[in-house]
Write a protein that holds these residues in place. Structure first.
Motif, PDB file in Angstrom:
ATOM      1  N   LEU A 250       0.833  -1.203   0.000  1.00 55.71           N
ATOM      2  CA  LEU A 250       0.000   0.000   0.000  1.00 55.71           C
ATOM      3  C   LEU A 250       0.872   1.260   0.000  1.00 55.71           C
ATOM      4  O   LEU A 250       0.579   2.229  -0.715  1.00 55.71           O
TER       5      LEU A 250
ATOM      6  N   LEU B 150       2.202   1.715  -3.459  1.00 54.36           N
ATOM      7  CA  LEU B 150       1.144   2.156  -4.361  1.00 54.36           C
ATOM      8  C   LEU B 150       0.836   3.640  -4.184  1.00 54.36           C
ATOM      9  O   LEU B 150       0.634   4.369  -5.169  1.00 54.36           O
ATOM     10  N   LYS B 151       0.794   4.106  -2.961  1.00 53.02           N
ATOM     11  CA  LYS B 151       0.508   5.525  -2.713  1.00 53.02           C
ATOM     12  C   LYS B 151       1.650   6.402  -3.202  1.00 53.02           C
ATOM     13  O   LYS B 151       1.419   7.505  -3.735  1.00 53.02           O
TER      14      LYS B 151
ATOM     15  N   ARG C 196       1.229   6.561  -6.902  1.00 51.42           N
ATOM     16  CA  ARG C 196       0.092   7.408  -7.265  1.00 51.42           C
ATOM     17  C   ARG C 196       0.455   8.886  -7.177  1.00 51.42           C
ATOM     18  O   ARG C 196       0.109   9.670  -8.067  1.00 51.42           O
TER      19      ARG C 196
ATOM     20  N   ALA D   8      -6.690   6.837  -8.588  1.00 49.96           N
ATOM     21  CA  ALA D   8      -7.255   5.700  -7.850  1.00 49.96           C
ATOM     22  C   ALA D   8      -7.507   6.167  -6.423  1.00 49.96           C
ATOM     23  O   ALA D   8      -6.620   6.775  -5.815  1.00 49.96           O
TER      24      ALA D   8
ATOM     25  N   ASN E 206      -8.281   5.702  -2.262  1.00 49.67           N
ATOM     26  CA  ASN E 206      -7.598   4.896  -1.248  1.00 49.67           C
ATOM     27  C   ASN E 206      -8.203   3.506  -1.114  1.00 49.67           C
ATOM     28  O   ASN E 206      -7.480   2.522  -0.899  1.00 49.67           O
TER      29      ASN E 206
ATOM     30  N   LEU F 254      -6.766   1.273  -3.779  1.00 48.97           N
ATOM     31  CA  LEU F 254      -5.367   0.935  -3.506  1.00 48.97           C
ATOM     32  C   LEU F 254      -5.260  -0.086  -2.379  1.00 48.97           C
ATOM     33  O   LEU F 254      -4.426  -0.995  -2.431  1.00 48.97           O
ATOM     34  N   GLU F 255      -6.080   0.058  -1.362  1.00 50.88           N
ATOM     35  CA  GLU F 255      -6.059  -0.902  -0.254  1.00 50.88           C
ATOM     36  C   GLU F 255      -6.467  -2.286  -0.735  1.00 50.88           C
ATOM     37  O   GLU F 255      -5.868  -3.299  -0.340  1.00 50.88           O
TER      38      GLU F 255
ATOM     39  N   ALA G 201      -3.622  -3.754  -2.635  1.00 53.66           N
ATOM     40  CA  ALA G 201      -2.547  -4.153  -1.728  1.00 53.66           C
ATOM     41  C   ALA G 201      -2.850  -5.479  -1.045  1.00 53.66           C
ATOM     42  O   ALA G 201      -1.960  -6.307  -0.833  1.00 53.66           O
TER      43      ALA G 201
ATOM     44  N   ILE H 237       0.833  -0.979 -11.896  1.00 48.16           N
ATOM     45  CA  ILE H 237       0.328  -1.496 -10.618  1.00 48.16           C
ATOM     46  C   ILE H 237       0.844  -2.909 -10.372  1.00 48.16           C
ATOM     47  O   ILE H 237       1.294  -3.239  -9.267  1.00 48.16           O
TER      48      ILE H 237
END
Length: 381
Positions: free
Chosen positions: A314, A317-318, A321, A336, A338, A341-342, A345, A373
């Motif tokens: 996560l 990914l953040k 982003r 995207a 949250n 994304l969670e 993850a 991703i």
């Protein structure tokens, strides 16, 4: 700038609605908007529906001509593009009041957001692109008022007469950036939104901050909200015009039992206290009388604690982003949110097929960012 009509046609009869539907039925693109009275009445309703095409604008008054069913085929016609700005409320309202469904929607606000426009409201876009000013005093006008003033009509028609030109500019910019498909998919999903039915759920479930309140406070809050709703219905005003949100919250927390204890409550003026004080105290009394074993509780979903590997994914990914949003010049949340994304993850997809199995992910997100991703969550795939 395209030539605009000198004045709109005001339509107040069913025959006029039929003629309008016939006139617009051969247009490839129609600009649309509506005005409602949610700031002034208990049960909000659509009060005007505006349309514009090059050289012609019309305003339908559904209060004078309540049967607007001839417009339903126009809105449903997938061969005609309907251009709105900020369509969420409009789509819900048209379906709620008239059962109208909108196909082939294009929302210029979504286009602005995905192009990275910092000010994406209609007033800001009309000012920036056309030098046109919208009079803000009419944003909160009572659109159920009749007769309509000249200023109200001018404001209503300005909402649509430049929408098609705005649409064309935005489509060109989207094409240049390769983002038109993003907007098309978002608009198709938006066209399906509907007003949520409250049913018999407690009022406190939609009250901001209720999730942090204990059972006794929730019991008092529910009684206060029921009282407020009853008075709003009685006087045909929105509930916030009876008691504001901050006032209700403070009453629920302080639980006044005597008239003098109403003094000093936020927003509770002498006039409001004189009008509603007795009802407020009775509502508080009822909430305080609820037996302990019957106190309400705010429903909570048990959220599984993320494992170390999931947290690491996560975080990556953040970070991706944020970097990608900077490169594209748009807000990170548009790439995207949250929640998505969670989910990614936790699920740790390894293939594009795995991404397709994640319903919240849009096709455009998967197509545009899928490989990135996958490389983040499964670097050794």
């Amino acid at each position: 700038m395209p030539l605009q009509p000198a004045s709109p046609e005001i339509i107040t009869t069913v025959d006029g609605v039929r003629r309008l539907a016939d006139r617009l039925g051969s247009e490839p693109i129609v600009a649309c908007d509506l005005e409602a009275d949610s700031m002034h009445h208990y049960q909000e309703k659509v009060c005007l529906i505006q349309f514009a095409v090059p050289g012609y604008a019309a305003i339908v008054d559904p209060l004078a001509a309540p049967d607007i069913s001839p417009l339903a085929p126009l809105f449903a016609n997938a061969a005609i593009r309907k251009v709105f700005h900020g369509a969420d409320y409009d789509i819900r309202s048209l379906h709620r009041d008239f059962g109208i469904e909108v196909n082939n929607l294009f929302d210029t606000m979504i286009a602005c957001q995905l192009l990275g426009e910092r000010e994406f409201g209609l007033a800001a876009q009309l000012r920036k692109r056309f030098g046109v000013e919208l009079d803000k005093q009419y944003q909160r006008a009572d659109w159920s008022r009749r007769p309509l003033t000249v200023g109200m009509i001018e404001y209503a028609v300005k909402d649509t007469t430049l929408l098609i030109e705005l649409y064309r500019q935005l489509v060109a910019e989207l094409e240049e950036k390769g983002r038109r498909g993003w907007v098309e998919e978002e608009c198709e999903l938006l066209s399906r939104v509907r007003v949520a039915e409250r049913g018999d759920e407690p009022f406190f479930l939609r009250f901001k901050g209720a999730s942090r309140m204990d059972g006794r406070t929730l019991a008092v809050l529910e009684e206060l909200l029921l009282f407020r709703d009853g008075r709003a219905r009685q006087f045909d005003v929105p509930p916030f015009k009876v008691l504001g949100t901050d006032t209700v919250r403070e009453l629920a927390e302080r639980r006044p039992r005597l008239p003098e204890e109403l003094q000093g409550i936020t927003g509770l003026t002498d006039k409001v206290a004189a009008r509603y004080g007795e009802g407020i105290l009775r509502a508080v009394e009822r909430g305080c009388a609820v037996p302990a074993q019957q106190l309400p509780a705010y429903p909570r979903e048990e959220r599984r604690k993320m494992e170390r590997g999931e947290e690491d994914r996560l975080k990556r990914l953040k970070e991706w982003r944020t970097e990608e949003a900077g490169r594209l010049g748009i807000e990170p949340g548009y790439i995207a949110n949250n929640a998505l994304l969670e989910l990614v993850a936790v699920k740790a997809p390894r293939t594009m097929g795995d991404l397709e199995a994640l319903p919240p992910m849009r096709c455009w997100q998967r197509s545009e960012f899928g490989e990135q991703i996958l490389s983040i969550v499964s670097p050794r795939r």
